[in-house]
Design a protein around this motif. Structure first.
Motif, PDB file in Angstrom:
ATOM      1  N   TYR A   1       9.010   2.851  -2.446  1.00 40.37           N
ATOM      2  CA  TYR A   1       8.271   3.658  -1.475  1.00 40.37           C
ATOM      3  C   TYR A   1       9.137   3.866  -0.230  1.00 40.37           C
ATOM      4  O   TYR A   1       9.613   2.896   0.365  1.00 40.37           O
ATOM      5  CB  TYR A   1       6.971   2.949  -1.080  1.00 40.37           C
ATOM      6  CG  TYR A   1       6.012   2.808  -2.231  1.00 40.37           C
ATOM      7  CD1 TYR A   1       4.937   3.675  -2.359  1.00 40.37           C
ATOM      8  CD2 TYR A   1       6.183   1.822  -3.198  1.00 40.37           C
ATOM      9  CE1 TYR A   1       4.052   3.561  -3.421  1.00 40.37           C
ATOM     10  CE2 TYR A   1       5.309   1.705  -4.264  1.00 40.37           C
ATOM     11  CZ  TYR A   1       4.252   2.577  -4.369  1.00 40.37           C
ATOM     12  OH  TYR A   1       3.374   2.470  -5.425  1.00 40.37           O
ATOM     13  N   VAL A   2       9.321   5.140   0.155  1.00 41.62           N
ATOM     14  CA  VAL A   2      10.137   5.474   1.324  1.00 41.62           C
ATOM     15  C   VAL A   2       9.333   6.404   2.229  1.00 41.62           C
ATOM     16  O   VAL A   2       8.830   7.434   1.778  1.00 41.62           O
ATOM     17  CB  VAL A   2      11.465   6.161   0.906  1.00 41.62           C
ATOM     18  CG1 VAL A   2      12.306   6.474   2.127  1.00 41.62           C
ATOM     19  CG2 VAL A   2      12.236   5.294  -0.085  1.00 41.62           C
ATOM     20  N   ASP A   3       9.230   6.044   3.509  1.00 42.45           N
ATOM     21  CA  ASP A   3       8.480   6.867   4.454  1.00 42.45           C
ATOM     22  C   ASP A   3       9.275   8.128   4.802  1.00 42.45           C
ATOM     23  O   ASP A   3      10.496   8.170   4.639  1.00 42.45           O
ATOM     24  CB  ASP A   3       8.145   6.072   5.718  1.00 42.45           C
ATOM     25  CG  ASP A   3       9.375   5.713   6.510  1.00 42.45           C
ATOM     26  OD1 ASP A   3       9.809   6.535   7.332  1.00 42.45           O
ATOM     27  OD2 ASP A   3       9.918   4.603   6.296  1.00 42.45           O
ATOM     28  N   PRO A   4       8.601   9.178   5.280  1.00 41.60           N
ATOM     29  CA  PRO A   4       9.277  10.461   5.526  1.00 41.60           C
ATOM     30  C   PRO A   4      10.351  10.411   6.613  1.00 41.60           C
ATOM     31  O   PRO A   4      11.316  11.167   6.554  1.00 41.60           O
ATOM     32  CB  PRO A   4       8.152  11.418   5.911  1.00 41.60           C
ATOM     33  CG  PRO A   4       6.955  10.587   6.166  1.00 41.60           C
ATOM     34  CD  PRO A   4       7.162   9.262   5.502  1.00 41.60           C
ATOM     35  N   THR A   5      10.227   9.527   7.596  1.00 39.09           N
ATOM     36  CA  THR A   5      11.266   9.413   8.624  1.00 39.09           C
ATOM     37  C   THR A   5      12.533   8.801   8.050  1.00 39.09           C
ATOM     38  O   THR A   5      13.653   9.222   8.365  1.00 39.09           O
ATOM     39  CB  THR A   5      10.758   8.551   9.805  1.00 39.09           C
ATOM     40  OG1 THR A   5       9.589   9.167  10.350  1.00 39.09           O
ATOM     41  CG2 THR A   5      11.816   8.401  10.875  1.00 39.09           C
ATOM     42  N   SER A   6      12.384   7.821   7.180  1.00 39.48           N
ATOM     43  CA  SER A   6      13.534   7.128   6.598  1.00 39.48           C
ATOM     44  C   SER A   6      14.237   7.932   5.515  1.00 39.48           C
ATOM     45  O   SER A   6      15.451   7.790   5.320  1.00 39.48           O
ATOM     46  CB  SER A   6      13.085   5.791   5.995  1.00 39.48           C
ATOM     47  OG  SER A   6      12.575   4.927   6.975  1.00 39.48           O
TER      48      SER A   6
ATOM     49  N   GLU B   1       0.852  -1.184   0.000  1.00 42.85           N
ATOM     50  CA  GLU B   1       0.000   0.000   0.000  1.00 42.85           C
ATOM     51  C   GLU B   1       0.889   1.235   0.000  1.00 42.85           C
ATOM     52  O   GLU B   1       2.038   1.191   0.432  1.00 42.85           O
ATOM     53  CB  GLU B   1      -0.889   0.021   1.244  1.00 42.85           C
ATOM     54  CG  GLU B   1      -0.087   0.132   2.529  1.00 42.85           C
ATOM     55  CD  GLU B   1      -0.941   0.043   3.779  1.00 42.85           C
ATOM     56  OE1 GLU B   1      -2.144  -0.212   3.671  1.00 42.85           O
ATOM     57  OE2 GLU B   1      -0.386   0.240   4.862  1.00 42.85           O
ATOM     58  N   GLU B   2       0.348   2.333  -0.482  1.00 50.83           N
ATOM     59  CA  GLU B   2       1.045   3.609  -0.361  1.00 50.83           C
ATOM     60  C   GLU B   2       0.566   4.256   0.926  1.00 50.83           C
ATOM     61  O   GLU B   2      -0.631   4.354   1.178  1.00 50.83           O
ATOM     62  CB  GLU B   2       0.752   4.523  -1.549  1.00 50.83           C
ATOM     63  CG  GLU B   2       1.548   5.806  -1.491  1.00 50.83           C
ATOM     64  CD  GLU B   2       1.485   6.613  -2.773  1.00 50.83           C
ATOM     65  OE1 GLU B   2       1.898   7.778  -2.740  1.00 50.83           O
ATOM     66  OE2 GLU B   2       1.029   6.075  -3.809  1.00 50.83           O
ATOM     67  N   ARG B   3       1.514   4.654   1.765  1.00 52.26           N
ATOM     68  CA  ARG B   3       1.188   5.256   3.057  1.00 52.26           C
ATOM     69  C   ARG B   3       1.315   6.770   2.976  1.00 52.26           C
ATOM     70  O   ARG B   3       2.086   7.303   2.169  1.00 52.26           O
ATOM     71  CB  ARG B   3       2.123   4.712   4.129  1.00 52.26           C
ATOM     72  CG  ARG B   3       2.002   3.211   4.301  1.00 52.26           C
ATOM     73  CD  ARG B   3       2.993   2.677   5.298  1.00 52.26           C
ATOM     74  NE  ARG B   3       2.961   1.223   5.333  1.00 52.26           N
ATOM     75  CZ  ARG B   3       3.957   0.480   5.770  1.00 52.26           C
ATOM     76  NH1 ARG B   3       5.061   1.036   6.235  1.00 52.26           N
ATOM     77  NH2 ARG B   3       3.845  -0.830   5.760  1.00 52.26           N
ATOM     78  N   GLU B   4       0.572   7.434   3.838  1.00 57.26           N
ATOM     79  CA  GLU B   4       0.611   8.894   3.873  1.00 57.26           C
ATOM     80  C   GLU B   4       2.049   9.368   4.087  1.00 57.26           C
ATOM     81  O   GLU B   4       2.752   8.876   4.964  1.00 57.26           O
ATOM     82  CB  GLU B   4      -0.275   9.420   5.002  1.00 57.26           C
ATOM     83  CG  GLU B   4      -0.401  10.926   4.984  1.00 57.26           C
ATOM     84  CD  GLU B   4      -1.387  11.432   6.021  1.00 57.26           C
ATOM     85  OE1 GLU B   4      -1.239  12.588   6.423  1.00 57.26           O
ATOM     86  OE2 GLU B   4      -2.294  10.675   6.417  1.00 57.26           O
ATOM     87  N   GLY B   5       2.468  10.300   3.266  1.00 56.92           N
ATOM     88  CA  GLY B   5       3.801  10.868   3.377  1.00 56.92           C
ATOM     89  C   GLY B   5       4.878  10.132   2.606  1.00 56.92           C
ATOM     90  O   GLY B   5       6.017  10.602   2.533  1.00 56.92           O
ATOM     91  N   ASP B   6       4.564   8.970   2.035  1.00 54.76           N
ATOM     92  CA  ASP B   6       5.567   8.230   1.274  1.00 54.76           C
ATOM     93  C   ASP B   6       6.127   9.071   0.134  1.00 54.76           C
ATOM     94  O   ASP B   6       5.377   9.775  -0.564  1.00 54.76           O
ATOM     95  CB  ASP B   6       4.975   6.961   0.645  1.00 54.76           C
ATOM     96  CG  ASP B   6       4.928   5.775   1.574  1.00 54.76           C
ATOM     97  OD1 ASP B   6       5.532   5.833   2.662  1.00 54.76           O
ATOM     98  OD2 ASP B   6       4.273   4.770   1.203  1.00 54.76           O
ATOM     99  N   GLN B   7       7.413   8.987  -0.067  1.00 55.66           N
ATOM    100  CA  GLN B   7       8.060   9.509  -1.273  1.00 55.66           C
ATOM    101  C   GLN B   7       8.187   8.304  -2.192  1.00 55.66           C
ATOM    102  O   GLN B   7       8.642   7.243  -1.751  1.00 55.66           O
ATOM    103  CB  GLN B   7       9.443  10.072  -0.940  1.00 55.66           C
ATOM    104  CG  GLN B   7      10.221  10.562  -2.132  1.00 55.66           C
ATOM    105  CD  GLN B   7       9.711  11.891  -2.643  1.00 55.66           C
ATOM    106  OE1 GLN B   7       9.361  12.764  -1.867  1.00 55.66           O
ATOM    107  NE2 GLN B   7       9.684  12.042  -3.943  1.00 55.66           N
TER     108      GLN B   7
END
Length: 112
Positions: free
Chosen positions: A63-68, A47-53
């Motif tokens: 898909y990379v999360d904003p914290t990572s 799934e694509e999560r909120e904030g993913d780049q």
């Protein structure tokens, strides 16, 4: 901002995606772990999560999360056979030190 795959890693990821048609692409990031602080995590993105780049490399979505993101930006993902096993390898320009076993890393921000 970028994440790249070597040809052998690209082939391996495409193989995993072909076996899992519900997957959107590769999820790549970090988690707190090990003796140095951060560990790379790679899995199928379901799934694509909120904030993913979302990066696209040779047709594969990553898909990379904003914290990572600031911790993995510029990473090259490779894949290799090591002994009897196989593993993804990460060439992360943000890693300033690794633990002895290579499972975790620190960044300049962790030292400050």
């Amino acid at each position: 901002m970028s994440i790249s795959l070597t040809p052998v890693a690209l082939d391996r990821v495409q193989h995993f995606l072909a076996q899992n048609p519900a997957a959107l692409g590769l999820r790549f990031g970090v988690t707190r772990t090990g003796c140095s602080g951060w560990g790379h995590v790679a899995d199928l993105a379901l799934e694509e999560r909120e904030g993913d780049q979302v990066f696209t490399f040779e047709g594969v979505r990553i898909y990379v999360d904003p914290t990572s993101l600031p911790l993995v930006d510029g990473t090259e993902i490779d894949f290799a056979k090591q002994g009897l096993g196989e593993t993804f390898l990460f060439r992360n320009p943000n890693a300033t030190a690794e633990c002895g076993c290579g499972e975790s890393f620190t960044t300049q921000a962790d030292v400050a």
